[in-house]
Design a protein around this motif. Structure first.
Motif, PDB file in Angstrom:
ATOM      1  N   GLU A 140       0.824  -1.208   0.000  1.00 28.33           N
ATOM      2  CA  GLU A 140       0.000   0.000   0.000  1.00 28.33           C
ATOM      3  C   GLU A 140       0.860   1.261   0.000  1.00 28.33           C
ATOM      4  O   GLU A 140       0.549   2.248  -0.667  1.00 28.33           O
ATOM      5  CB  GLU A 140      -0.950   0.010   1.210  1.00 28.33           C
ATOM      6  N   VAL A 141       1.962   1.223   0.747  1.00 29.43           N
ATOM      7  CA  VAL A 141       2.895   2.351   0.757  1.00 29.43           C
ATOM      8  C   VAL A 141       3.512   2.529  -0.629  1.00 29.43           C
ATOM      9  O   VAL A 141       3.609   3.650  -1.146  1.00 29.43           O
ATOM     10  CB  VAL A 141       3.999   2.143   1.808  1.00 29.43           C
ATOM     11  N   LEU A 142       3.903   1.425  -1.252  1.00 24.23           N
ATOM     12  CA  LEU A 142       4.499   1.491  -2.589  1.00 24.23           C
ATOM     13  C   LEU A 142       3.495   2.039  -3.600  1.00 24.23           C
ATOM     14  O   LEU A 142       3.856   2.849  -4.467  1.00 24.23           O
ATOM     15  CB  LEU A 142       4.988   0.114  -3.013  1.00 24.23           C
ATOM     16  N   TYR A 143       2.245   1.625  -3.498  1.00 27.00           N
ATOM     17  CA  TYR A 143       1.217   2.130  -4.415  1.00 27.00           C
ATOM     18  C   TYR A 143       1.084   3.650  -4.279  1.00 27.00           C
ATOM     19  O   TYR A 143       1.067   4.377  -5.275  1.00 27.00           O
ATOM     20  CB  TYR A 143      -0.125   1.460  -4.125  1.00 27.00           C
ATOM     21  N   CYS A 144       1.012   4.122  -3.032  1.00 29.29           N
ATOM     22  CA  CYS A 144       0.887   5.568  -2.794  1.00 29.29           C
ATOM     23  C   CYS A 144       2.135   6.308  -3.259  1.00 29.29           C
ATOM     24  O   CYS A 144       2.046   7.402  -3.815  1.00 29.29           O
ATOM     25  CB  CYS A 144       0.628   5.833  -1.308  1.00 29.29           C
ATOM     26  N   ALA A 145       3.291   5.710  -3.022  1.00 27.50           N
ATOM     27  CA  ALA A 145       4.541   6.350  -3.425  1.00 27.50           C
ATOM     28  C   ALA A 145       4.617   6.506  -4.936  1.00 27.50           C
ATOM     29  O   ALA A 145       4.996   7.562  -5.456  1.00 27.50           O
ATOM     30  CB  ALA A 145       5.728   5.529  -2.916  1.00 27.50           C
ATOM     31  N   LYS A 146       4.253   5.470  -5.660  1.00 27.90           N
ATOM     32  CA  LYS A 146       4.273   5.537  -7.122  1.00 27.90           C
ATOM     33  C   LYS A 146       3.285   6.585  -7.626  1.00 27.90           C
ATOM     34  O   LYS A 146       3.585   7.375  -8.526  1.00 27.90           O
ATOM     35  CB  LYS A 146       3.940   4.167  -7.718  1.00 27.90           C
ATOM     36  N   LYS A 147       2.107   6.610  -7.045  1.00 26.74           N
ATOM     37  CA  LYS A 147       1.071   7.537  -7.489  1.00 26.74           C
ATOM     38  C   LYS A 147       1.461   8.985  -7.206  1.00 26.74           C
ATOM     39  O   LYS A 147       1.137   9.897  -7.979  1.00 26.74           O
ATOM     40  CB  LYS A 147      -0.249   7.203  -6.796  1.00 26.74           C
ATOM     41  N   ALA A 148       2.186   9.206  -6.108  1.00 28.38           N
ATOM     42  CA  ALA A 148       2.529  10.563  -5.683  1.00 28.38           C
ATOM     43  C   ALA A 148       3.905  11.020  -6.170  1.00 28.38           C
ATOM     44  O   ALA A 148       4.417  12.027  -5.695  1.00 28.38           O
ATOM     45  CB  ALA A 148       2.458  10.665  -4.160  1.00 28.38           C
ATOM     46  N   GLY A 149       4.512  10.287  -7.076  1.00 29.88           N
ATOM     47  CA  GLY A 149       5.737  10.774  -7.700  1.00 29.88           C
ATOM     48  C   GLY A 149       7.012  10.571  -6.912  1.00 29.88           C
ATOM     49  O   GLY A 149       8.026  11.234  -7.189  1.00 29.88           O
ATOM     50  N   VAL A 150       7.014   9.670  -5.926  1.00 31.47           N
ATOM     51  CA  VAL A 150       8.243   9.382  -5.184  1.00 31.47           C
ATOM     52  C   VAL A 150       9.260   8.756  -6.133  1.00 31.47           C
ATOM     53  O   VAL A 150       8.918   7.858  -6.919  1.00 31.47           O
ATOM     54  CB  VAL A 150       7.954   8.439  -3.996  1.00 31.47           C
ATOM     55  N   THR A 151      10.498   9.215  -6.091  1.00 28.77           N
ATOM     56  CA  THR A 151      11.528   8.703  -7.005  1.00 28.77           C
ATOM     57  C   THR A 151      12.350   7.572  -6.399  1.00 28.77           C
ATOM     58  O   THR A 151      12.802   6.672  -7.114  1.00 28.77           O
ATOM     59  CB  THR A 151      12.467   9.834  -7.442  1.00 28.77           C
ATOM     60  N   HIS A 152      12.572   7.619  -5.079  1.00 32.19           N
ATOM     61  CA  HIS A 152      13.374   6.597  -4.417  1.00 32.19           C
ATOM     62  C   HIS A 152      12.754   6.242  -3.073  1.00 32.19           C
ATOM     63  O   HIS A 152      12.145   7.098  -2.420  1.00 32.19           O
ATOM     64  CB  HIS A 152      14.815   7.077  -4.175  1.00 32.19           C
ATOM     65  N   ILE A 153      12.944   5.003  -2.667  1.00 25.62           N
ATOM     66  CA  ILE A 153      12.516   4.576  -1.336  1.00 25.62           C
ATOM     67  C   ILE A 153      13.743   4.106  -0.563  1.00 25.62           C
ATOM     68  O   ILE A 153      14.518   3.266  -1.039  1.00 25.62           O
ATOM     69  CB  ILE A 153      11.464   3.454  -1.406  1.00 25.62           C
ATOM     70  N   LEU A 154      13.925   4.684   0.601  1.00 24.84           N
ATOM     71  CA  LEU A 154      15.017   4.321   1.508  1.00 24.84           C
ATOM     72  C   LEU A 154      14.435   3.377   2.552  1.00 24.84           C
ATOM     73  O   LEU A 154      13.562   3.759   3.328  1.00 24.84           O
ATOM     74  CB  LEU A 154      15.582   5.579   2.164  1.00 24.84           C
ATOM     75  N   LYS A 155      14.904   2.140   2.539  1.00 26.53           N
ATOM     76  CA  LYS A 155      14.344   1.124   3.431  1.00 26.53           C
ATOM     77  C   LYS A 155      15.033   1.188   4.792  1.00 26.53           C
ATOM     78  O   LYS A 155      15.969   0.447   5.087  1.00 26.53           O
ATOM     79  CB  LYS A 155      14.472  -0.260   2.793  1.00 26.53           C
TER      80      LYS A 155
END
Length: 281
Positions: A140-155
């Motif tokens: 769900e976080v990844l879906y929101c991140a993709k939709k909102a234009g996030v370029t990178h995810i720091l785990k």
């Protein structure tokens, strides 16, 4: 700092970042930063996806309406052909956002932070979030991140987020690590009427749920489009504009003992005067 010591500093940060992720998130990671565009689109239950889509649309509309309008001030009640001043909004190019995890999955927070950054036009948007036990990212976080234009995810989560930002995304110049989800006791947001529970602001009405706590709403605002913008002032004078304004500036600079400021004006005024005399001959 020399290149040698800078490299050593980054190596230390990287070591501690990975060790803290092992210690606190209890995850061994091969890759700690993911490029969002390289990750497959997550599949959500249709009802869940629709809920996040509605929330995204409302959050986007509310923050898009906050776009500032460029304003021009014509000073001293003279024509703008002589001189004017204006302020220009510019996005912060790289931002780091922290989405909390752990005991609760909060993908709504990913929307609340990422959407304003997306609207502002930030080129690099890094979202930090603790990984799952298998090293994956909450779908769900990844879906929101993709939709909102996030370029990178720091785990990563907790204190090591700052360390990892320094190592992997040290170009980021703003973060929102200090913001916390809102509480009913904060006047950073107001809910009017019996049909307006706090939950609607937490999730989908469009307002931002990242608000100041501990009484700081008396002097600070919550996250908004302005959180991801900076403002640049611009002034433009013609020769006639400097001729009118310059003497006042020279007088003030002399009072403050700043001779260089004074000369920056008076030398130009002398040049104007010399050219005017030359034209009369």
């Amino acid at each position: 700092m020399t290149d040698k010591w800078h490299l050593l500093f980054l190596i230390v940060l990287r070591f501690h970042g990975y060790s803290y992720t092992r210690r606190f998130d209890k995850v061994e990671l091969d890759t700690i930063v993911e490029t969002v565009s390289d990750l497959p689109d997550p599949v959500l239950d249709p009802a869940v996806q629709e809920a996040f889509d509605v929330a995204y649309d409302n959050i986007y509309a509310f923050h898009d309406a906050q776009k500032p309008v460029e304003k021009i001030a014509e000073n001293m009640e003279v024509s703008s052909a002589i001189f004017n001043c204006k302020i220009i909004p510019v996005c912060i190019s790289s931002v780091g956002l922290y989405y909390p995890g752990g005991t609760a999955v909060l993908p709504s927070t990913a929307l609340m932070l990422s959407v304003p950054a997306q609207i502002a036009g930030c080129k690099t948007i890094v979202l930090a979030t603790p990984p799952a036990q298998d090293g994956s990212i909450c779908k769900e976080v990844l879906y929101c991140a993709k939709k909102a234009g996030v370029t990178h995810i720091l785990k990563a989560g907790g204190a090591q987020v700052r360390m990892q930002y320094a190592h992997h995304v040290h170009s980021c110049i703003r973060d929102t690590l200090s913001y916390q989800p809102m509480s009913g006791g904060s006047l950073g947001s107001v809910f009017l009427g019996e049909w307006t529970p706090e939950s609607v602001g937490d999730y989908a009405s469009g307002t931002n749920h990242f608000l100041p706590t501990y009484g700081y709403a008396r002097m600070y605002s919550g996250v908004s489009l302005d959180s991801f913008l900076k403002y640049i002032t611009v002034q433009s004078l013609t020769e006639e504009g400097l001729r009118k304004l310059g003497p006042y500036v020279a007088t003030m600079a002399e009072i403050e003992g700043l001779d260089a400021h004074k000369r920056a004006v008076t030398l130009r005024l002398k040049d104007i005067e010399a050219r005017q005399l030359s034209n009369l001959r």
